[in-house]
Design a protein around this motif. Structure first.
Motif, PDB file in Angstrom:
ATOM      1  N   PRO A 222       0.819  -1.215   0.000  1.00 53.01           N
ATOM      2  CA  PRO A 222       0.000   0.000   0.000  1.00 53.01           C
ATOM      3  C   PRO A 222       0.853   1.264   0.000  1.00 53.01           C
ATOM      4  O   PRO A 222       1.854   1.354   0.722  1.00 53.01           O
ATOM      5  CB  PRO A 222      -0.812  -0.136   1.292  1.00 53.01           C
ATOM      6  CG  PRO A 222      -0.931  -1.614   1.497  1.00 53.01           C
ATOM      7  CD  PRO A 222       0.375  -2.183   1.025  1.00 53.01           C
ATOM      8  N   LEU A 223       0.465   2.231  -0.813  1.00 51.78           N
ATOM      9  CA  LEU A 223       1.190   3.495  -0.945  1.00 51.78           C
ATOM     10  C   LEU A 223       0.203   4.627  -0.702  1.00 51.78           C
ATOM     11  O   LEU A 223      -0.567   5.001  -1.578  1.00 51.78           O
ATOM     12  CB  LEU A 223       1.815   3.600  -2.338  1.00 51.78           C
ATOM     13  CG  LEU A 223       2.623   4.865  -2.649  1.00 51.78           C
ATOM     14  CD1 LEU A 223       3.815   4.985  -1.704  1.00 51.78           C
ATOM     15  CD2 LEU A 223       3.084   4.876  -4.106  1.00 51.78           C
ATOM     16  N   ASP A 224       0.224   5.138   0.509  1.00 48.97           N
ATOM     17  CA  ASP A 224      -0.728   6.170   0.915  1.00 48.97           C
ATOM     18  C   ASP A 224      -0.095   7.542   0.720  1.00 48.97           C
ATOM     19  O   ASP A 224       0.936   7.851   1.320  1.00 48.97           O
ATOM     20  CB  ASP A 224      -1.117   5.961   2.385  1.00 48.97           C
ATOM     21  CG  ASP A 224      -2.238   6.886   2.820  1.00 48.97           C
ATOM     22  OD1 ASP A 224      -3.001   7.347   1.948  1.00 48.97           O
ATOM     23  OD2 ASP A 224      -2.350   7.154   4.031  1.00 48.97           O
ATOM     24  N   LEU A 225      -0.728   8.362  -0.108  1.00 47.92           N
ATOM     25  CA  LEU A 225      -0.247   9.725  -0.376  1.00 47.92           C
ATOM     26  C   LEU A 225      -1.381  10.687  -0.010  1.00 47.92           C
ATOM     27  O   LEU A 225      -2.171  11.079  -0.856  1.00 47.92           O
ATOM     28  CB  LEU A 225       0.142   9.867  -1.854  1.00 47.92           C
ATOM     29  CG  LEU A 225       1.166   8.859  -2.389  1.00 47.92           C
ATOM     30  CD1 LEU A 225       1.380   9.069  -3.891  1.00 47.92           C
ATOM     31  CD2 LEU A 225       2.490   8.956  -1.631  1.00 47.92           C
ATOM     32  N   PRO A 226      -1.461  11.088   1.247  1.00 48.02           N
ATOM     33  CA  PRO A 226      -2.599  11.892   1.724  1.00 48.02           C
ATOM     34  C   PRO A 226      -2.438  13.385   1.477  1.00 48.02           C
ATOM     35  O   PRO A 226      -2.620  14.214   2.364  1.00 48.02           O
ATOM     36  CB  PRO A 226      -2.624  11.573   3.222  1.00 48.02           C
ATOM     37  CG  PRO A 226      -1.188  11.365   3.572  1.00 48.02           C
ATOM     38  CD  PRO A 226      -0.571  10.697   2.348  1.00 48.02           C
ATOM     39  N   PHE A 227      -2.097  13.744   0.246  1.00 47.77           N
ATOM     40  CA  PHE A 227      -1.860  15.124  -0.146  1.00 47.77           C
ATOM     41  C   PHE A 227      -1.996  15.198  -1.661  1.00 47.77           C
ATOM     42  O   PHE A 227      -1.979  14.162  -2.340  1.00 47.77           O
ATOM     43  CB  PHE A 227      -0.462  15.587   0.299  1.00 47.77           C
ATOM     44  CG  PHE A 227       0.607  14.555   0.088  1.00 47.77           C
ATOM     45  CD1 PHE A 227       1.110  14.296  -1.183  1.00 47.77           C
ATOM     46  CD2 PHE A 227       1.093  13.813   1.151  1.00 47.77           C
ATOM     47  CE1 PHE A 227       2.079  13.330  -1.386  1.00 47.77           C
ATOM     48  CE2 PHE A 227       2.063  12.825   0.952  1.00 47.77           C
ATOM     49  CZ  PHE A 227       2.555  12.592  -0.312  1.00 47.77           C
ATOM     50  N   PRO A 228      -2.137  16.377  -2.243  1.00 47.93           N
ATOM     51  CA  PRO A 228      -2.270  16.463  -3.700  1.00 47.93           C
ATOM     52  C   PRO A 228      -0.989  16.053  -4.416  1.00 47.93           C
ATOM     53  O   PRO A 228       0.112  16.425  -4.001  1.00 47.93           O
ATOM     54  CB  PRO A 228      -2.613  17.929  -3.952  1.00 47.93           C
ATOM     55  CG  PRO A 228      -2.169  18.656  -2.730  1.00 47.93           C
ATOM     56  CD  PRO A 228      -2.308  17.694  -1.598  1.00 47.93           C
TER      57      PRO A 228
END
Length: 250
Positions: A182-188
């Motif tokens: 999983p690769l979580d990118l919680p930003f634009p």
């Protein structure tokens, strides 16, 4: 050309860098494999950030440019440590990370380590996992045997002189993979990719787009742009992508 400042990491690597003061978020440029911080994109974006009154950091990984070490001694994990330690020591507050080619992989590794600091990300022909999916997958049996026997193999390149790939680079690259978990990118995030790029394919860009968990991620394909992505049109697109993530309301 101005003389860079030097930051010594906890691992003893001397990292050459230029840090420009300004308002945040600090824009951090992460260059590609065997490139340096005096490339067209880095210098253009530094000038652009200065005109915007924004803080900007560019630096050379160890074994690159004016930093200590040799390329053959390094690996993705070393350069990820260089990135984290340099950013941690020299900047405060939120960051907009701009990663080019291998620097795109480094941007993702940095985001995995300190997601709370990333306000936005722009990738340019991002090359995550290229050591496994590009180099290793493309090796002939003879090259794999040479790597095992000699500890290294020489590879040609369309964009630079041939370079040495070591067994350590291959083994470390497997420990840095970002497209298998999983690769979580919680930003634009804004991804830029040229269709004429012979080093990183549009398939890689689409795989990253499909794999990442992100509330605001967009991919722009630029017809006929190559891997350098450094002509006037492409540089303007990078500026706009940075502006976009700076102004995004996620």
């Amino acid at each position: 050309m101005t003389t860079p400042a030097i930051f010594t990491t906890p691992h003893g690597r001397r990292i050459a860098h230029h840090l420009s003061a300004g308002r945040g978020p600090t824009i951090v440029f992460l260059g590609g494999l065997k490139s340096d911080m005096d490339g067209t994109k880095a210098l253009h974006l530094e000038s652009w950030a200065h005109a915007q009154g924004r803080a900007f950091l560019r630096f050379d990984y160890s074994g690159h440019g004016q930093s200590s070490g040799t390329f053959e001694e390094g690996c993705i994990g070393d350069w990820a440590e260089d990135t984290f330690e340099t950013v941690h020591a020299l900047t405060e507050g939120p960051l907009v990370v701009v990663g080019s080619s291998m620097g795109g992989w480094q941007a993702l590794l940095l985001a995995r380590r300190v997601p709370e600091r990333i306000a936005g990300m722009v990738t340019i022909a991002a090359a995550p996992d290229f050591i496994e999916d590009g180099w290793w997958a493309g090796f002939t049996e003879a090259q794999k045997q040479a790597l095992e026997r000699d500890g290294q193999v020489e590879l040609p390149s369309d964009y630079m002189e041939p370079f040495v790939v070591t067994k350590r680079m291959i083994e470390d690259g497997r420990r840095q993979l970002v497209l298998r978990a999983p690769l979580d990118l919680p930003f634009p995030v804004r991804c830029l990719q040229g269709t004429a790029d012979t080093a990183v394919s549009t398939d890689t860009a689409l795989r990253l787009l499909d794999h990442a968990e992100c509330p605001d991620m967009r991919l722009t394909l630029v017809k006929d742009a190559d891997h350098r992505f450094s002509d006037e049109t492409c540089l303007t697109l990078i500026e706009r992508a940075i502006e976009d993530v700076l102004g995004a309301d996620v």
